[in-house]
Structures are given as structure tokens and as C-alpha cells.
Design an enzyme around this catalytic site. Sequence first.
Site, mmCIF file in Angstrom:
data_model
loop_
_atom_site.group_PDB
_atom_site.id
_atom_site.type_symbol
_atom_site.label_atom_id
_atom_site.label_comp_id
_atom_site.label_asym_id
_atom_site.label_seq_id
_atom_site.Cartn_x
_atom_site.Cartn_y
_atom_site.Cartn_z
ATOM 1 N N ASP A 232 -13.145 44.947 70.684
ATOM 2 C CA ASP A 232 -12.128 44.407 71.589
ATOM 3 C C ASP A 232 -12.677 44.020 72.950
ATOM 4 O OD1 ASP A 232 -12.562 47.081 72.362
ATOM 5 O OD2 ASP A 232 -10.577 47.206 73.248
ATOM 6 N N GLU A 233 -13.898 44.269 73.235
ATOM 7 C CA GLU A 233 -14.430 43.978 74.564
ATOM 8 C C GLU A 233 -15.175 42.698 74.604
ATOM 9 O OE1 GLU A 233 -13.535 45.511 77.287
ATOM 10 O OE2 GLU A 233 -12.347 46.882 76.141
ATOM 11 N N ARG B 54 -2.992 43.496 80.496
ATOM 12 C CA ARG B 54 -3.601 44.294 81.569
ATOM 13 C C ARG B 54 -3.208 43.769 82.943
ATOM 14 N NH1 ARG B 54 -9.586 45.639 79.016
ATOM 15 N NH2 ARG B 54 -8.734 46.363 77.045
#
Length: 98
Positions: A97-98, A29
Site C-alpha cells: 500500500d505504500e 488521509r
Amino acid sequence: IQTDPKALADKPVGVTQKYLVITCNYVARRRGVKKLTPITEALRVCPDLILFNGENLRPFREANARVETLLKAPETWKSVTRSPRGTPPPVEKLALDE
């Protein structure tokens, strides 16, 4: 799935389904890869992106089941709650996934 944290910790990693990167780690990201980005675009902005096929959800479901079992186990909570029974708090499923 990042099973060896040291091996992939500083590398950009994404999970694909069909033609999209459906999710990625924070390293990716920071290099410009976003969720639901076409694979070709993700590789353009981050050529060293490591991609895992997310079509087979079995490893993700297995990891989720292990985490859920751990969170629901009374022995996990004995030292936290100071209860001899170690009653676990309610566990709510959210994105892994967080």
C-alpha cells in the site's frame, strides 16, 4: 484494491479488518483518516469514506503475486538494463500500500 484508478482516484477509500480502518488512500488521509483508526471514528471525520473489507486477503495476495511476477520477469528489465537477457535486479518484498 483500486483496480479502476479513475473510479476511485478522487474518493476517500479505506480497508477494514475487525473494527479498524487498517489502511487508507491519500485522499482519506487528507480528510483526517489515519491508519488503525476505529471505523466509527473514521466515518465521523470522513462520512463519505468508501470501505473495503480486508478480512479476505486473497485479492491482496493475488495482486501482490502479479506485481512480484512482473518485477521478476526478465522481459520487464530488458529495456532498462540494456542487457539481452534483461537480468532483473533483486526484488525485496515491502508493503503493497505504500
